[in-house]
Design a protein around this motif. Sequence first.
Motif, PDB file in Angstrom:
ATOM      1  N   GLU A  52       0.859  -1.185   0.000  1.00 46.20           N
ATOM      2  CA  GLU A  52       0.000   0.000   0.000  1.00 46.20           C
ATOM      3  C   GLU A  52       0.896   1.236   0.000  1.00 46.20           C
ATOM      4  N   ASN A  53       0.431   2.324  -0.590  1.00 41.89           N
ATOM      5  CA  ASN A  53       1.208   3.551  -0.729  1.00 41.89           C
ATOM      6  C   ASN A  53       1.707   4.062   0.625  1.00 41.89           C
ATOM      7  N   ASN A  54       3.021   4.216   0.743  1.00 42.27           N
ATOM      8  CA  ASN A  54       3.679   4.728   1.941  1.00 42.27           C
ATOM      9  C   ASN A  54       3.347   3.936   3.210  1.00 42.27           C
ATOM     10  N   MET A  55       3.081   2.626   3.047  1.00 42.35           N
ATOM     11  CA  MET A  55       2.754   1.774   4.193  1.00 42.35           C
ATOM     12  C   MET A  55       3.543   0.473   4.103  1.00 42.35           C
ATOM     13  N   ASP A  56       3.511  -0.287   5.190  1.00 41.34           N
ATOM     14  CA  ASP A  56       4.167  -1.587   5.197  1.00 41.34           C
ATOM     15  C   ASP A  56       3.151  -2.731   5.114  1.00 41.34           C
ATOM     16  N   ARG A  57       1.970  -2.454   4.593  1.00 45.63           N
ATOM     17  CA  ARG A  57       0.915  -3.459   4.429  1.00 45.63           C
ATOM     18  C   ARG A  57       0.879  -3.937   2.981  1.00 45.63           C
ATOM     19  N   LEU A  58       0.931  -5.264   2.796  1.00 45.99           N
ATOM     20  CA  LEU A  58       0.870  -5.844   1.453  1.00 45.99           C
ATOM     21  C   LEU A  58      -0.487  -5.599   0.810  1.00 45.99           C
ATOM     22  N   LYS A  59      -0.461  -5.394  -0.490  1.00 47.37           N
ATOM     23  CA  LYS A  59      -1.710  -5.318  -1.239  1.00 47.37           C
ATOM     24  C   LYS A  59      -2.314  -6.721  -1.308  1.00 47.37           C
ATOM     25  N   PRO A  60      -3.638  -6.829  -1.409  1.00 51.15           N
ATOM     26  CA  PRO A  60      -4.297  -8.142  -1.369  1.00 51.15           C
ATOM     27  C   PRO A  60      -3.775  -9.155  -2.402  1.00 51.15           C
ATOM     28  N   ASP A  61      -3.505  -8.735  -3.635  1.00 51.86           N
ATOM     29  CA  ASP A  61      -3.014  -9.673  -4.646  1.00 51.86           C
ATOM     30  C   ASP A  61      -1.672 -10.273  -4.251  1.00 51.86           C
ATOM     31  N   TYR A  62      -0.766  -9.465  -3.735  1.00 43.72           N
ATOM     32  CA  TYR A  62       0.539  -9.959  -3.299  1.00 43.72           C
ATOM     33  C   TYR A  62       0.398 -10.852  -2.077  1.00 43.72           C
ATOM     34  N   ALA A  63      -0.473 -10.478  -1.169  1.00 43.26           N
ATOM     35  CA  ALA A  63      -0.691 -11.300   0.022  1.00 43.26           C
ATOM     36  C   ALA A  63      -1.218 -12.676  -0.369  1.00 43.26           C
ATOM     37  N   ARG A  64      -2.143 -12.741  -1.326  1.00 43.59           N
ATOM     38  CA  ARG A  64      -2.668 -14.039  -1.788  1.00 43.59           C
ATOM     39  C   ARG A  64      -1.566 -14.871  -2.426  1.00 43.59           C
ATOM     40  N   PHE A  65      -0.756 -14.245  -3.271  1.00 41.26           N
ATOM     41  CA  PHE A  65       0.341 -14.955  -3.922  1.00 41.26           C
ATOM     42  C   PHE A  65       1.300 -15.519  -2.877  1.00 41.26           C
ATOM     43  N   LEU A  66       1.732 -14.700  -1.929  1.00 39.97           N
ATOM     44  CA  LEU A  66       2.675 -15.161  -0.920  1.00 39.97           C
ATOM     45  C   LEU A  66       2.052 -16.214   0.000  1.00 39.97           C
ATOM     46  N   ALA A  67       0.756 -16.103   0.263  1.00 45.50           N
ATOM     47  CA  ALA A  67       0.072 -17.128   1.063  1.00 45.50           C
ATOM     48  C   ALA A  67       0.080 -18.464   0.323  1.00 45.50           C
ATOM     49  N   ASP A  68      -0.111 -18.445  -0.990  1.00 44.89           N
ATOM     50  CA  ASP A  68      -0.033 -19.675  -1.786  1.00 44.89           C
ATOM     51  C   ASP A  68       1.363 -20.279  -1.703  1.00 44.89           C
ATOM     52  N   ILE A  69       2.378 -19.441  -1.757  1.00 50.94           N
ATOM     53  CA  ILE A  69       3.754 -19.910  -1.670  1.00 50.94           C
ATOM     54  C   ILE A  69       4.005 -20.549  -0.304  1.00 50.94           C
ATOM     55  N   THR A  70       3.504 -19.936   0.762  1.00 52.44           N
ATOM     56  CA  THR A  70       3.735 -20.499   2.095  1.00 52.44           C
ATOM     57  C   THR A  70       3.045 -21.846   2.256  1.00 52.44           C
ATOM     58  N   LEU A  71       1.909 -22.049   1.601  1.00 53.42           N
ATOM     59  CA  LEU A  71       1.262 -23.369   1.630  1.00 53.42           C
ATOM     60  C   LEU A  71       2.197 -24.430   1.066  1.00 53.42           C
ATOM     61  N   ILE A  72       2.865 -24.091  -0.013  1.00 52.03           N
ATOM     62  CA  ILE A  72       3.795 -25.022  -0.638  1.00 52.03           C
ATOM     63  C   ILE A  72       4.991 -25.266   0.283  1.00 52.03           C
ATOM     64  N   LEU A  73       5.503 -24.216   0.888  1.00 53.15           N
ATOM     65  CA  LEU A  73       6.711 -24.314   1.702  1.00 53.15           C
ATOM     66  C   LEU A  73       6.489 -25.019   3.034  1.00 53.15           C
ATOM     67  N   GLN A  74       5.253 -25.061   3.513  1.00 53.55           N
ATOM     68  CA  GLN A  74       4.979 -25.673   4.803  1.00 53.55           C
ATOM     69  C   GLN A  74       5.328 -27.161   4.829  1.00 53.55           C
ATOM     70  N   VAL A  75       5.331 -27.819   3.689  1.00 54.82           N
ATOM     71  CA  VAL A  75       5.676 -29.244   3.650  1.00 54.82           C
ATOM     72  C   VAL A  75       7.180 -29.459   3.602  1.00 54.82           C
ATOM     73  N   LYS A  76       7.949 -28.395   3.569  1.00 55.72           N
ATOM     74  CA  LYS A  76       9.408 -28.484   3.501  1.00 55.72           C
ATOM     75  C   LYS A  76      10.009 -27.903   4.782  1.00 55.72           C
ATOM     76  N   PRO A  77      10.253 -28.732   5.787  1.00 49.94           N
ATOM     77  CA  PRO A  77      10.801 -28.208   7.040  1.00 49.94           C
ATOM     78  C   PRO A  77      12.226 -27.679   6.899  1.00 49.94           C
ATOM     79  N   ASP A  78      12.890 -28.004   5.791  1.00 50.60           N
ATOM     80  CA  ASP A  78      14.264 -27.536   5.604  1.00 50.60           C
ATOM     81  C   ASP A  78      14.341 -26.279   4.745  1.00 50.60           C
ATOM     82  N   VAL A  79      13.229 -25.567   4.606  1.00 47.51           N
ATOM     83  CA  VAL A  79      13.226 -24.327   3.836  1.00 47.51           C
ATOM     84  C   VAL A  79      13.855 -23.206   4.660  1.00 47.51           C
ATOM     85  N   HIS A  80      14.558 -22.351   3.962  1.00 48.60           N
ATOM     86  CA  HIS A  80      15.098 -21.144   4.584  1.00 48.60           C
ATOM     87  C   HIS A  80      14.724 -19.970   3.684  1.00 48.60           C
TER      88      HIS A  80
END
Length: 178
Positions: A77-105
Amino acid sequence: MISSLLALCLVLLLGGFSSLQPADGENKPEPATSRVRAWQELAEGIVKRASEVRIMAELGDGEPSARLAIETQTAFENNMDRLKPDYARFLADITLILQVKPDVHVTITGFGNNPATNYNPVLLGKRVRALQVFFAENGISITQTKAGVKEADAYEGPNVLLGKAASGQVITVHFAQT
């Protein structure tokens, strides 16, 4: 809906549910080879998903990993540290994938030089931290993440974003095996 289905398929694939068992007498893959192959598939999945939503991403050089280059003006968001909804959805999808990999960094790095034009070091630091917190809130342990800010000279992302990196407008997120 499609992104959730893609994430579920990748989770199942990386969890081993879709792998075929070798017939008796065939050579079984070495566990280390299987891990590297699974990580390569994970990295390729992240890059493919990123390209679908027009986020710059690249595979690691010589290692099974992926790096996203997030343009802060597009992702937050403009001049903020809050993710826009589209980016938040994308990153949430990525975290779903990464949760099955305990060796992720996950390494989150903001870039900027002082005094570049339009560079706000405080806001950049808050955005880097917001990404780290976002991953933690979505299932990636805070101990699996590292966050920081570096000079633009240390930037290792796509060259087309080098100018933006100097002015604090790029954050990279690097996913790698520990």
